[in-house]
Design an enzyme around this catalytic site. Structure first.
Site, PDB file in Angstrom:
ATOM      1  N   TRP A 127      41.937  25.171  43.655  1.00  0.00           N
ATOM      2  CA  TRP A 127      42.379  26.082  42.597  1.00  0.00           C
ATOM      3  C   TRP A 127      42.305  27.544  43.011  1.00  0.00           C
ATOM      4  O   TRP A 127      41.337  27.979  43.642  1.00  0.00           O
ATOM      5  CB  TRP A 127      41.500  25.877  41.363  1.00  0.00           C
ATOM      6  CG  TRP A 127      41.706  26.889  40.289  1.00  0.00           C
ATOM      7  CD1 TRP A 127      41.117  28.120  40.179  1.00  0.00           C
ATOM      8  CD2 TRP A 127      42.563  26.772  39.145  1.00  0.00           C
ATOM      9  NE1 TRP A 127      41.547  28.774  39.045  1.00  0.00           N
ATOM     10  CE2 TRP A 127      42.438  27.968  38.390  1.00  0.00           C
ATOM     11  CE3 TRP A 127      43.415  25.765  38.675  1.00  0.00           C
ATOM     12  CZ2 TRP A 127      43.136  28.184  37.204  1.00  0.00           C
ATOM     13  CZ3 TRP A 127      44.113  25.983  37.497  1.00  0.00           C
ATOM     14  CH2 TRP A 127      43.965  27.172  36.772  1.00  0.00           C
ATOM     15  N   MET A 128      43.330  28.311  42.601  1.00  0.00           N
ATOM     16  CA  MET A 128      43.343  29.756  42.811  1.00  0.00           C
ATOM     17  C   MET A 128      43.817  30.429  41.538  1.00  0.00           C
ATOM     18  O   MET A 128      44.715  29.933  40.859  1.00  0.00           O
ATOM     19  CB  MET A 128      44.288  30.128  43.951  1.00  0.00           C
ATOM     20  CG  MET A 128      44.410  31.631  44.175  1.00  0.00           C
ATOM     21  SD  MET A 128      45.780  32.079  45.276  1.00  0.00           S
ATOM     22  CE  MET A 128      47.165  31.803  44.186  1.00  0.00           C
ATOM     23  N   ASN A 129      43.207  31.613  41.199  1.00  0.00           N
ATOM     24  CA  ASN A 129      43.805  32.438  40.159  1.00  0.00           C
ATOM     25  C   ASN A 129      43.875  33.897  40.603  1.00  0.00           C
ATOM     26  O   ASN A 129      44.551  34.189  41.583  1.00  0.00           O
ATOM     27  CB  ASN A 129      43.178  32.217  38.778  1.00  0.00           C
ATOM     28  CG  ASN A 129      41.680  32.309  38.690  1.00  0.00           C
ATOM     29  OD1 ASN A 129      40.972  31.405  39.123  1.00  0.00           O
ATOM     30  ND2 ASN A 129      41.172  33.373  38.083  1.00  0.00           N
ATOM     31  N   ASP A 130      43.214  34.843  39.946  1.00  0.00           N
ATOM     32  CA  ASP A 130      43.479  36.270  40.107  1.00  0.00           C
ATOM     33  C   ASP A 130      43.403  36.761  41.558  1.00  0.00           C
ATOM     34  O   ASP A 130      42.464  36.421  42.289  1.00  0.00           O
ATOM     35  CB  ASP A 130      42.457  37.091  39.317  1.00  0.00           C
ATOM     36  CG  ASP A 130      42.386  36.711  37.856  1.00  0.00           C
ATOM     37  OD1 ASP A 130      43.031  35.739  37.453  1.00  0.00           O
ATOM     38  OD2 ASP A 130      41.660  37.402  37.116  1.00  0.00           O
ATOM     39  N   TRP A 154      40.226  24.957  37.279  1.00  0.00           N
ATOM     40  CA  TRP A 154      39.361  26.128  37.236  1.00  0.00           C
ATOM     41  C   TRP A 154      37.896  25.686  37.172  1.00  0.00           C
ATOM     42  O   TRP A 154      37.545  24.712  36.488  1.00  0.00           O
ATOM     43  CB  TRP A 154      39.714  26.964  36.006  1.00  0.00           C
ATOM     44  CG  TRP A 154      38.974  28.265  35.901  1.00  0.00           C
ATOM     45  CD1 TRP A 154      39.322  29.444  36.478  1.00  0.00           C
ATOM     46  CD2 TRP A 154      37.772  28.518  35.164  1.00  0.00           C
ATOM     47  NE1 TRP A 154      38.415  30.427  36.160  1.00  0.00           N
ATOM     48  CE2 TRP A 154      37.455  29.892  35.345  1.00  0.00           C
ATOM     49  CE3 TRP A 154      36.931  27.732  34.373  1.00  0.00           C
ATOM     50  CZ2 TRP A 154      36.343  30.484  34.762  1.00  0.00           C
ATOM     51  CZ3 TRP A 154      35.817  28.319  33.794  1.00  0.00           C
ATOM     52  CH2 TRP A 154      35.533  29.679  33.984  1.00  0.00           C
ATOM     53  N   PHE A 193      33.674  36.867  39.669  1.00  0.00           N
ATOM     54  CA  PHE A 193      34.935  37.134  38.998  1.00  0.00           C
ATOM     55  C   PHE A 193      35.677  38.291  39.680  1.00  0.00           C
ATOM     56  O   PHE A 193      35.376  38.658  40.808  1.00  0.00           O
ATOM     57  CB  PHE A 193      34.678  37.426  37.516  1.00  0.00           C
ATOM     58  CG  PHE A 193      34.619  36.180  36.652  1.00  0.00           C
ATOM     59  CD1 PHE A 193      34.118  34.984  37.140  1.00  0.00           C
ATOM     60  CD2 PHE A 193      35.059  36.202  35.346  1.00  0.00           C
ATOM     61  CE1 PHE A 193      34.064  33.843  36.349  1.00  0.00           C
ATOM     62  CE2 PHE A 193      35.021  35.075  34.544  1.00  0.00           C
ATOM     63  CZ  PHE A 193      34.514  33.894  35.040  1.00  0.00           C
ATOM     64  N   ARG A 257      34.047  43.182  32.028  1.00  0.00           N
ATOM     65  CA  ARG A 257      34.349  42.714  33.382  1.00  0.00           C
ATOM     66  C   ARG A 257      35.549  43.409  34.039  1.00  0.00           C
ATOM     67  O   ARG A 257      36.243  44.198  33.438  1.00  0.00           O
ATOM     68  CB  ARG A 257      34.605  41.209  33.351  1.00  0.00           C
ATOM     69  CG  ARG A 257      35.776  40.739  32.493  1.00  0.00           C
ATOM     70  CD  ARG A 257      35.927  39.229  32.610  1.00  0.00           C
ATOM     71  NE  ARG A 257      36.955  38.690  31.758  1.00  0.00           N
ATOM     72  CZ  ARG A 257      36.764  38.311  30.505  1.00  0.00           C
ATOM     73  NH1 ARG A 257      35.583  38.459  29.944  1.00  0.00           N
ATOM     74  NH2 ARG A 257      37.753  37.795  29.795  1.00  0.00           N
ATOM     75  N   ASP A 258      35.738  42.999  35.325  1.00  0.00           N
ATOM     76  CA  ASP A 258      36.904  43.334  36.145  1.00  0.00           C
ATOM     77  C   ASP A 258      36.987  44.826  36.467  1.00  0.00           C
ATOM     78  O   ASP A 258      37.915  45.528  36.033  1.00  0.00           O
ATOM     79  CB  ASP A 258      38.203  42.864  35.469  1.00  0.00           C
ATOM     80  CG  ASP A 258      38.152  41.410  35.039  1.00  0.00           C
ATOM     81  OD1 ASP A 258      37.385  40.645  35.649  1.00  0.00           O
ATOM     82  OD2 ASP A 258      38.865  41.040  34.087  1.00  0.00           O
TER      83      ASP A 258
END
Length: 561
Positions: A127-130, A154, A193, A257-258
């Site tokens: 799995w990959m996201n951002d 995820w 994250f 976050r982020d």
């Protein structure tokens, strides 16, 4: 037990994630031996995924033994730290045999999957996201990304890592960041994250990111803290990790976050924005620091209108804030938001304005929708010379990848961000795209059917767009349908049932560009001021595209140059 003799070079590191499939009465479930003597072993794997690392000390032949009946290796690779930047990792697959592949073998294996897009970055497996930590060092582009090494869904977040010389052909590198705890063992989620790469004034690279501590609910009650990772030699691993911000300001609960960090010349200090909500209203927080380590809360940079909270938005995530052509741009994802009238959710918006004395003043309160297709999310931009480039995750939880795939997640084509005369952000594929994937014109008329060979293709229409329609089919079944009617540009995919509308107003005397790659449709109009990205998993290899238009039409095949 299965065994295989292989040669390992001095300094080779083997890293893998594994868990037990069933109870085993074997004395050892995995071992590496030389001349009958054990160099390293795992006596018993856990029922939860665990991370393991072995460092080989001298070039020699070894015997590797494992039991495929009892152990599932979810992700495994080896590398030599001194050469991995050039060679990439070597993937290990444990079954009845041990197979290894590296470099062009990995590329060939990925390309052999007809369902995997060719132009868009994807992980080898899992799995990959951002996208995270985007940057260029010398002539090498670096991409970090949210990665789950234990499966195609995820899960506990790590940072995967890849590098490239052209933004399109990638070398896969070791996992860079891990959660601070084994979250699988805790039955929790969380981990490393999203965050950004920051070059300090002395040229040193720091990676700011959020760590979500063990979370047992996806919507409330979790804690998020901010950290800095300083990379070691070759950017292979984080050499040091320092927690820099734990306390949340009043009214801010779990979403915190982020980070996006920059040096602010006007303030002569560091600045950082974070995504959050204040008393339940989505917001962007502004922090300041004299040294990049100790941070003070300055106040909210932006409060979303009440409309967003009323329509389900619980927070801003992945905020991006950057100077652009004499202005400042703020980009935000509103997680949980569902747009009335269209049903689209988790949309990405932008504001353009001025930033003075730690205050952001938008030119207009009207938010610009950055992508009307909605499968362009968690965008992160970065500076590369005189250009502002961006990448984003092609996914929005609406449609899931088929369960038999060995991976999940792709990134949109890298885009260059600009500003038009109406102070709208524009996004178009980077200039490197044309060099990486040459174009061959498909013969045809301005309107009519064009035969496709199964490769990625691009359609360009210039001039009058009203009434234009582009319909791609596979064996007569629909693959995608892009049309302009009554000044509305829309995308329809086979899975659409009419409950959600993917559309945007458009100037009909402009231009339209459509790029299709194994189910990913990226649409650019009005020189990139209107963009739409969608992900489809049905009829993803069209054999024909029909174009109806009174404008000038060009159709190209795109192949690696």
């Amino acid at each position: 037990m299965q065994s295989c003799r292989i040669e390992l070079d001095t300094g080779t590191r083997l890293e893998f994630w594994a868990k037990v499939i069933e109870n085993s009465d074997q004395p050892r479930e995995f071992q590496i031996e030389k001349d009958g003597k054990i160099l390293w072993a795992v006596d018993c794997f856990s029922q939860h995924p665990e991370y393991y690392s072995y460092h080989h000390r001298e070039t020699c032949e070894v015997m590797v033994s494992w039991d495929p009946r009892t152990t599932e290796f979810t992700w495994a690779y080896s590398y030599v730290p001194e050469t991995v930047a050039e060679t990439g990792i070597t993937i290990w697959t444990f079954g009845e045999q041990l197979s290894r592949m590296t470099g062009f073998e990995i590329d060939a294996w990925c390309s052999s999957d007809p369902a995997r897009p060719k132009l868009h970055f994807s992980p080898i497996r899992n799995w990959m996201n951002d996208p995270n930590g985007l940057c260029i060092i010398g002539d090498t582009w670096h991409l970090f990304y949210q990665f789950h090494p234990a499966g195609t869904d995820w899960g506990p977040m790590h940072w995967g890592h890849a590098s490239s010389k052209d933004l399109f052909h990638w070398t896969h590198l070791p996992v860079f960041l891990h959660p601070e705890q084994n979250l699988w063992r805790l039955g929790a989620t969380g981990g490393a994250f999203s965050g950004n790469a920051f070059f300090d004034r002395d040229g040193s690279l720091k990676l700011y990111y959020t760590e979500r501590l063990p979370a047992y609910d996806l919507f409330e009650g979790y804690r998020e803290v901010q950290k800095i990772a300083v990379p070691g030699r070759g950017l292979v691993k984080a050499e040091t990790i320092t927690e820099i911000l734990e306390k949340r300001p009043p009214g801010v609960q779990h979403d915190f976050r982020d980070p996006k960090v920059w040096w602010d010349d006007a303030a002569d200090a560091f600045r950082m924005v974070l995504g959050a909500s204040i008393d339940g209203c989505p917001a962007v927080l502004l922090y300041g620091s004299p040294d990049g380590i100790s941070w003070n809360y300055i106040g909210p940079l932006y409060h979303a209108p009440a409309h967003f909270q009323e329509c389900g938005a619980r927070a801003v995530e992945c905020p991006d804030f950057f100077p652009l052509e004499g202005r400042w741009a703020l980009v935000m994802g509103f997680v949980g938001y569902t747009e009335p009238g269209t049903g689209r959710h988790n949309l990405l918006y932008a504001l353009v304005g001025d930033f003075e004395n730690d205050c952001f003043r938008p030119i207009s309160d009207q938010l610009q929708l950055l992508d009307f297709g909605s499968d362009f999310y968690a965008m992160q931009s970065f500076r590369a010379g005189e250009r502002q480039l961006a990448m984003a995750w092609v996914f929005n939880w609406e449609t899931r990848k088929p369960g038999n795939s060995v991976y999940s997640g792709e990134l949109a084509l890298p885009r260059e961000i600009g500003l038009d005369e109406r102070n709208r952000l524009t996004m178009l594929p980077v200039s490197e795209f044309d060099a990486a994937y040459g174009s061959t014109v498909i013969p045809g008329r301005s309107s009519g059917a064009f035969a496709l060979s199964g490769t990625p293709f691009e359609i360009r229409i210039n001039g009058q767009l009203e009434g234009a329609r582009v319909k791609a089919t596979s064996g007569g079944s629909p693959a995608f349908d892009v049309s302009v009617e009554a000044g509305i540009l829309s995308i329809i995919l086979p899975q659409d049932n009419g409950s959600i509308h993917y559309r945007n107003d458009i100037a009909t005397d402009s231009n339209l560009r459509i790029i299709h790659d194994a189910g990913i449709v990226e649409v650019f109009a009005e020189d990139g001021a209107v963009c739409g990205t969608r992900r489809n998993y049905q009829n993803i290899q069209p054999d024909e595209v029909t174009v109806i238009s009174s404008g000038v039409v060009e159709v190209y095949e795109r192949k690696s140059g």
